[in-house]
Design a protein around this motif. Structure first.
Motif, PDB file in Angstrom:
ATOM      1  N   PRO A 116      76.791 -15.357 -39.621  1.00 38.03           N
ATOM      2  CA  PRO A 116      77.902 -15.883 -40.427  1.00 38.03           C
ATOM      3  C   PRO A 116      78.404 -14.848 -41.433  1.00 38.03           C
ATOM      4  O   PRO A 116      77.636 -14.021 -41.940  1.00 38.03           O
ATOM      5  N   ARG A 117      79.692 -14.905 -41.703  1.00 41.22           N
ATOM      6  CA  ARG A 117      80.268 -14.026 -42.716  1.00 41.22           C
ATOM      7  C   ARG A 117      80.081 -14.636 -44.094  1.00 41.22           C
ATOM      8  O   ARG A 117      79.743 -15.820 -44.224  1.00 41.22           O
TER       9      ARG A 117
ATOM     10  N   ASP B 240      82.076 -17.650 -44.725  1.00 41.16           N
ATOM     11  CA  ASP B 240      81.653 -18.861 -44.027  1.00 41.16           C
ATOM     12  C   ASP B 240      80.681 -19.698 -44.859  1.00 41.16           C
ATOM     13  O   ASP B 240      80.573 -20.915 -44.668  1.00 41.16           O
ATOM     14  N   ILE B 241      79.964 -19.006 -45.759  1.00 40.33           N
ATOM     15  CA  ILE B 241      78.920 -19.711 -46.512  1.00 40.33           C
ATOM     16  C   ILE B 241      79.204 -19.764 -48.013  1.00 40.33           C
ATOM     17  O   ILE B 241      78.498 -20.444 -48.753  1.00 40.33           O
ATOM     18  N   ASP B 242      80.232 -19.040 -48.448  1.00 42.68           N
ATOM     19  CA  ASP B 242      80.546 -19.001 -49.883  1.00 42.68           C
ATOM     20  C   ASP B 242      82.019 -19.385 -50.062  1.00 42.68           C
ATOM     21  O   ASP B 242      82.924 -18.627 -49.706  1.00 42.68           O
ATOM     22  N   GLU B 243      82.269 -20.567 -50.592  1.00 40.29           N
ATOM     23  CA  GLU B 243      83.645 -21.049 -50.756  1.00 40.29           C
ATOM     24  C   GLU B 243      84.423 -20.194 -51.754  1.00 40.29           C
ATOM     25  O   GLU B 243      85.645 -20.026 -51.615  1.00 40.29           O
ATOM     26  N   LYS B 244      83.727 -19.612 -52.755  1.00 38.24           N
ATOM     27  CA  LYS B 244      84.427 -18.730 -53.693  1.00 38.24           C
ATOM     28  C   LYS B 244      84.964 -17.501 -52.978  1.00 38.24           C
ATOM     29  O   LYS B 244      86.092 -17.058 -53.217  1.00 38.24           O
ATOM     30  N   ALA B 245      84.157 -16.935 -52.074  1.00 35.64           N
ATOM     31  CA  ALA B 245      84.619 -15.776 -51.300  1.00 35.64           C
ATOM     32  C   ALA B 245      85.780 -16.169 -50.395  1.00 35.64           C
ATOM     33  O   ALA B 245      86.739 -15.402 -50.207  1.00 35.64           O
ATOM     34  N   ALA B 246      85.732 -17.386 -49.834  1.00 36.68           N
ATOM     35  CA  ALA B 246      86.817 -17.858 -48.980  1.00 36.68           C
ATOM     36  C   ALA B 246      88.101 -18.018 -49.791  1.00 36.68           C
ATOM     37  O   ALA B 246      89.190 -17.656 -49.334  1.00 36.68           O
ATOM     38  N   LYS B 247      87.995 -18.554 -51.012  1.00 32.95           N
ATOM     39  CA  LYS B 247      89.171 -18.704 -51.866  1.00 32.95           C
ATOM     40  C   LYS B 247      89.756 -17.343 -52.235  1.00 32.95           C
ATOM     41  O   LYS B 247      90.976 -17.153 -52.285  1.00 32.95           O
ATOM     42  N   ARG B 248      88.846 -16.391 -52.498  1.00 27.78           N
ATOM     43  CA  ARG B 248      89.302 -15.043 -52.836  1.00 27.78           C
ATOM     44  C   ARG B 248      90.061 -14.425 -51.665  1.00 27.78           C
ATOM     45  O   ARG B 248      91.118 -13.794 -51.826  1.00 27.78           O
ATOM     46  N   ALA B 249      89.527 -14.601 -50.461  1.00 24.55           N
ATOM     47  CA  ALA B 249      90.199 -14.083 -49.271  1.00 24.55           C
ATOM     48  C   ALA B 249      91.551 -14.769 -49.063  1.00 24.55           C
ATOM     49  O   ALA B 249      92.532 -14.137 -48.668  1.00 24.55           O
ATOM     50  N   GLU B 250      91.599 -16.066 -49.347  1.00 22.77           N
ATOM     51  CA  GLU B 250      92.862 -16.799 -49.221  1.00 22.77           C
ATOM     52  C   GLU B 250      93.914 -16.229 -50.158  1.00 22.77           C
ATOM     53  O   GLU B 250      95.074 -16.041 -49.787  1.00 22.77           O
ATOM     54  N   ARG B 251      93.503 -15.938 -51.403  1.00 19.37           N
ATOM     55  CA  ARG B 251      94.449 -15.363 -52.361  1.00 19.37           C
ATOM     56  C   ARG B 251      94.906 -13.975 -51.924  1.00 19.37           C
ATOM     57  O   ARG B 251      96.073 -13.607 -52.099  1.00 19.37           O
ATOM     58  N   GLN B 252      93.988 -13.189 -51.365  1.00 22.02           N
ATOM     59  CA  GLN B 252      94.361 -11.855 -50.895  1.00 22.02           C
ATOM     60  C   GLN B 252      95.380 -11.917 -49.762  1.00 22.02           C
ATOM     61  O   GLN B 252      96.365 -11.164 -49.742  1.00 22.02           O
TER      62      GLN B 252
ATOM     63  N   ALA C 226      92.469 -13.508 -40.133  1.00 23.85           N
ATOM     64  CA  ALA C 226      91.652 -13.719 -38.935  1.00 23.85           C
ATOM     65  C   ALA C 226      90.216 -13.236 -39.128  1.00 23.85           C
ATOM     66  O   ALA C 226      89.265 -13.869 -38.661  1.00 23.85           O
ATOM     67  N   ARG C 227      90.047 -12.136 -39.836  1.00 23.48           N
ATOM     68  CA  ARG C 227      88.703 -11.551 -39.966  1.00 23.48           C
ATOM     69  C   ARG C 227      87.851 -12.238 -41.027  1.00 23.48           C
ATOM     70  O   ARG C 227      86.623 -12.101 -41.003  1.00 23.48           O
TER      71      ARG C 227
ATOM     72  N   THR D  82      87.668 -19.021 -37.604  1.00 24.86           N
ATOM     73  CA  THR D  82      86.370 -19.092 -36.931  1.00 24.86           C
ATOM     74  C   THR D  82      86.168 -17.880 -36.036  1.00 24.86           C
ATOM     75  O   THR D  82      87.076 -17.488 -35.280  1.00 24.86           O
ATOM     76  N   ASP D  83      84.968 -17.276 -36.111  1.00 24.82           N
ATOM     77  CA  ASP D  83      84.712 -16.071 -35.318  1.00 24.82           C
ATOM     78  C   ASP D  83      83.520 -16.244 -34.368  1.00 24.82           C
ATOM     79  O   ASP D  83      82.793 -15.295 -34.095  1.00 24.82           O
ATOM     80  N   GLU D  84      83.333 -17.455 -33.890  1.00 23.72           N
ATOM     81  CA  GLU D  84      82.259 -17.680 -32.926  1.00 23.72           C
ATOM     82  C   GLU D  84      82.564 -16.924 -31.629  1.00 23.72           C
ATOM     83  O   GLU D  84      83.670 -16.998 -31.098  1.00 23.72           O
TER      84      GLU D  84
END
Length: 347
Positions: A30-31, A34-46, A108-109, A113-115
Motif C-alpha cells: 500500500p502507498r 492509502d493508509i494516511d488520510e492526511k497524505a491523501a488530502k495533501r495529494a488532493e490539494r496538489q 493516478a499515482r 486504486t493501484d491494485e
C-alpha cells in the motif's frame, strides 16, 4: 537418491526446462496515501493546484493573444531577439497542457486504486459474460478513481479541461474576420513614386532590367522597399510576390494582357488562386505555370487562365513598364483584382 533430495532435483529440472518462467506478481504494498488520510488530502490539494495553474495559464494565453502586439520583439539573454507574442503564447499554452497532464499523473499515482491485475489474453470476439464484466470493471474503475469522493479534484479538473480548449477557439481568430480588403491591396499599391514601383529581383536584391529576363526563364520579383528587416515582410510578401516571364508578343492572346506587358515580358502574382501556395514550375513550350500543391495549371499566354486543376480563377496580372531614365522595370500601380485564394467577398 534420497527422498529429501527429490524436490530439489525436480525444481532444478523444471528450471532447466523453462529458465524464463513467469515469477508472478510481487505482494502488493500500500502507498502512504492509502493508509494516511492526511497524505491523501495533501495529494488532493496538489492535484487541484496543478489544475488551477492550468486554468490561470489558459487565461494568460488568451490575455497575451489579445493584448500583445504581434510585431513586438524582445531581447532574451542566451536566446537573442524573439517575438513577444509567440513566446507568451508558447509558454502559457505549454504550462496549461503540462499542468493538466501532471495533475492527471499525480492523481493516478497517489489516489487512484493501484491494485495489480493480470488479465489473460482472450479471443477478439467477446462473449456476453465478458462484456458484462467489462461494464462492471468500468464502473469499478470509476469508483476506484475516487472522483465521487474528491469533489475538489473533480471541479478543478473539469474547470481546467473546459478552459484549455478556449486556446484553440481564440486561435480561430486568425481565420477571420472575413478577408475584407486584406487581399485587395498589396505593397505594390502602397509605395512608389507617381504610382510606379521598381521591381526588385527577389534572389539578388537588385532592380530588374528587361534584358535580365530571357526567354524560357522564370524570374521572381518583389517591390522596392519591401526588405527583410521590415516587420511586415512575410505578411506583405505573401501577397506581393510576382513571377516575370518573357513571351513573344505575337504569342500573347489578350489585348489587355499585351498592353500590361513590356516587349513580351509579363508579370503575374506568384500566389495560386486555389489555396495560396507559391507557384514556381514553368513549362516553356506551352507557357503553362504549374502549382506544385494541387496541380492547378495557368496559361501565361492567355491572361493566366486556368487550364487544369481546382483553381477557380486566373492569376492576377501586374501592369509593368520601364523607366526611361534608369532602364529598370516598374510596376504601374497595384493588381487590378485581389491576389491569392478565392473567397466569398470577392464579388
Amino acid at each position: 537418491m534420497s527422498e529429501d533430495k527429490l524436490p530439489e532435483a525436480a525444481h532444478a529440472s523444471a528450471a532447466a526446462l523453462d529458465p524464463f518462467a513467469d515469477p508472478g506478481l510481487p505482494a502488493h504494498e500500500p502507498r502512504r496515501t492509502d493508509i494516511d488520510e492526511k497524505a491523501a488530502k495533501r495529494a488532493e490539494r496538489q492535484v487541484s493546484l496543478l489544475f488551477v495553474i492550468s486554468m490561470l495559464a489558459t487565461a494568460g494565453f488568451i490575455a497575451s493573444y489579445v493584448s500583445i502586439d504581434k510585431y513586438k520583439i524582445i531581447d532574451i539573454f542566451f536566446f537573442g531577439k524573439v517575438g513577444a507574442l509567440n513566446l507568451a503564447l508558447g509558454c502559457t499554452l505549454g504550462v496549461a497542457l503540462f499542468c493538466i497532464g501532471a495533475g492527471a499523473i499525480h492523481w493516478a499515482r497517489t489516489l487512484m486504486t493501484d491494485e495489480e491485475i493480470v488479465q489473460e489474453r482472450h479471443e477478439l470476439k467477446s462473449s456476453p459474460e465478458d462484456r458484462e464484466a467489462a461494464i462492471r470493471e468500468f464502473q469499478q474503475g470509476a469508483a476506484d478513481s475516487v472522483i465521487g469522493r474528491r469533489p475538489l479534484i473533480r471541479r478543478t479538473m473539469i474547470g481546467a479541461m473546459a478552459l484549455v480548449p478556449l486556446s484553440g477557439v481564440v486561435l480561430l481568430r486568425d481565420l477571420g474576420p472575413l478577408p475584407g480588403v486584406a487581399l485587395r491591396h498589396t505593397f505594390w499599391g502602397r509605395h512608389g513614386k507617381n504610382g510606379l514601383t521598381t521591381i526588385i529581383n527577389e534572389n539578388t536584391g537588385k532592380p530588374l532590367r528587361p534584358e535580365h529576363i530571357t526567354k524560357g526563364s522564370l524570374v521572381m520579383g518583389k517591390p522596392e522597399g519591401l526588405d527583410q528587416d521590415n516587420h511586415e515582410y512575410l505578411e506583405e510578401m505573401g501577397k506581393a510576390a510576382i513571377l516575370l516571364v518573357r513571351l513573344e508578343p505575337d504569342e500573347i492572346k489578350s489585348k489587355k494582357q499585351l498592353e500590361w506587358s513590356y516587349n513580351g515580358i509579363v508579370a503575374y502574382s506568384k500566389i495560386c488562386t486555389h489555396v495560396g501556395c507559391p507557384i514556381g514550375l514553368y513549362e516553356q513550350q506551352t507557357h503553362h505555370l504549374l502549382c506544385p500543391c494541387h496541380q492547378s495549371t495557368f496559361d501565361l499566354a492567355d491572361d493566366g487562365a486556368v487550364v487544369f486543376g481546382p483553381a477557380a480563377r486566373s492569376l492576377p496580372q501586374l501592369k509593368i513598364t520601364v523607366n526611361e531614365r534608369t532602364g529598370f522595370l516598374e510596376a504601374v500601380g497595384d493588381f487590378a483584382e485581389p491576389v491569392g485564394p478565392s473567397f466569398w467577398e470577392r464579388g
